[in-house]
Design a protein around this motif. Structure first.
Motif, mmCIF file in Angstrom:
data_model
loop_
_atom_site.group_PDB
_atom_site.id
_atom_site.type_symbol
_atom_site.label_atom_id
_atom_site.label_comp_id
_atom_site.label_asym_id
_atom_site.label_seq_id
_atom_site.Cartn_x
_atom_site.Cartn_y
_atom_site.Cartn_z
ATOM 1 N N ASN A 67 7.345 -4.086 35.232
ATOM 2 C CA ASN A 67 8.300 -4.796 34.369
ATOM 3 C C ASN A 67 7.725 -6.068 33.740
ATOM 4 O O ASN A 67 8.462 -7.035 33.504
ATOM 5 N N SER A 120 7.396 -7.070 30.796
ATOM 6 C CA SER A 120 7.869 -6.708 29.454
ATOM 7 C C SER A 120 8.752 -7.797 28.858
ATOM 8 O O SER A 120 9.605 -7.529 28.023
ATOM 9 N N HIS A 121 8.521 -9.022 29.297
ATOM 10 C CA HIS A 121 9.333 -10.149 28.831
ATOM 11 C C HIS A 121 8.471 -11.118 28.020
ATOM 12 O O HIS A 121 7.254 -10.970 27.930
ATOM 13 N N TYR A 122 9.124 -12.108 27.428
ATOM 14 C CA TYR A 122 8.390 -13.123 26.673
ATOM 15 C C TYR A 122 7.363 -13.834 27.566
ATOM 16 O O TYR A 122 7.545 -13.974 28.771
#
Length: 402
Positions: A67, A69-71
């Protein structure tokens, strides 16, 4: 209100100052021919034909599964910036080592180039660069209303700079000198003596040096030298580098610059205002590239050397064509001036008639006129087929009237 037909009236005047990279235009035409069932050998695009090494792909996949997959921060995740700082220092033999504060990560080297030049160029500044050249530098400088100043590369010097012309063109308005070694499109590699002369000019005139070292792992004979290694140059040099060429990661879109901290902060500000940040899982793949097994990279380069030798020998066997032996990158830059004065027309003809996709040298600047660029990021079988096609069909080529 303007009709749809006049929507171009809304475009800003600055668009007229933008250049384009013709390799992608030729790629589109070549793909269209392939869709018709034609055999086409792709020697137009500067892209390794190898797959990304397995350990790098695994790292990217694991990062998605975990995960990531964030900023992220606009300069890049700290772990990648640390890895780049360590690698950039070790590879160039620099002490003390760079710090993460010197590193800015981008979605490929091209956004880094754009944001870097946006950070340093004012209207009226001069950007001195080698001609022929990778188009992004002159395009960005023109858009920013700076003045691109070309300096010829010389076939007689195996595609190294004309240092006398450089000395004549670097002056009080020069904000930066752009050097690319190994060089696109010619494959030339600057010597330490060349770099010392460039460094002396930069220091005398207070100019920065933008050293594009994206092909630094694609070198075949000479030792790689970075201008940042020279006394007094680390603090006035911005290194542009990335993962596309060495690690066969073109589609991952991952590049970076290593710069003095104040410049790095401003490039980061432009990142923040444009693409925000690079995909997180891609950055984790970049860490694996720099810290993992280096053997696949050395193997790819050994194969490039074999291909270089094959294409240069083949081109030199074509009547009317001559080609120097490039010391780096993965491009051959043969002289076709005995065949035609219009290298772009010849490149279009070779694609249409022979199924050989390449680029006219003048696509890279005035000093490239009379040459072609072949990327030898193709199999030996494809290279031999392409050269055979050129040798067979070139005698019936008719150059357009002047």
């Amino acid at each position: 209100m303007p009709t749809v037909a006049h929507h171009a009236d809304y475009l800003c005047q600055a668009v007229a100052r933008l250049g384009s990279e013709s390799a992608f235009e030729v790629l589109a035409r070549a793909k269209a021919l392939e869709a018709q069932g034609r055999r086409v050998v792709h020697m137009e695009i500067g892209e390794p034909d190898f797959d990304t090494p397995e350990h790098i792909k695994r790292a990217g996949i694991r990062a998605i599964e975990d995960n990531y997959s964030h900023y992220t921060p606009s300069a890049g995740i700290p772990e990648l910036r640390d890895a780049i700082a360590d690698y950039a220092s070790r590879f160039r033999g620099l002490t003390p080592a760079y710090a993460r504060e010197n590193v800015v990560v981008g979605a490929g080297a091209k956004p880094i180039i754009w944001n870097l030049l946006s950070a340093i160029l004012d209207p009226g500044d001069e950007l001195v660069y080698a001609d022929p050249a990778y188009p992004a530098y002159a395009s960005a400088a023109s858009y920013l209303q700076a003045k691109p100043i070309p300096v010829a590369l010389l076939e007689s010097r195996n595609w190294r700079l004309d240092l006398d012309e450089l000395a004549a063109k670097v002056g009080p308005k020069t904000k930066a000198i752009v050097i690319t070694s190994p060089h696109n499109p010619t494959g030339g590699v600057l010597t330490r003596d060349d770099l010392e002369r460039i460094a002396e000019l930069a220091q005398r005139h207070g100019a920065l040096v933008v050293s594009d070292e994206i092909y630094s792992r694609n070198i075949y004979g000479p030792t790689f030298n970075s201008i940042a290694q020279l006394d007094g140059m680390r603090e006035r040099t911005i290194i542009v580098d990335g993962f596309s060429k060495a690690y066969a990661m073109t589609g991952w879109r991952l590049g970076y610059c290593v710069a003095p901290e104040a410049i790095a902060k401003t490039v980061t500000l432009f990142n923040n205002n444009t693409f925000s940040c690079v995909a997180t899982f891609v950055q984790h793949a970049g860490i694996a590239a720099l810290t993992g097994d280096d053997a696949p990279i050395r193997r790819m380069n050994a194969i490039f050397r074999e291909r270089r030798d094959a294409i240069v020998a083949g081109l030199n066997d074509v009547p009317g064509v001559s080609c120097t032996l490039p010391d780096g990158a993965f491009y051959a830059f043969p002289n076709v001036s005995q065949v035609t004065h219009d290298d772009r027309h010849l490149a279009q003809w070779l694609l249409q008639e022979c199924g050989v996709a390449c680029l006219g040298g003048s696509s890279f600047g005035a000093a490239g006129a009379g040459y072609l660029r072949f990327s030898y990021a193709a199999s030996i079988d494809d290279i031999r087929w392409a050269v055979a096609q050129v040798r067979e069909h070139l005698p019936r080529y008719e150059s357009p009237a002047r």
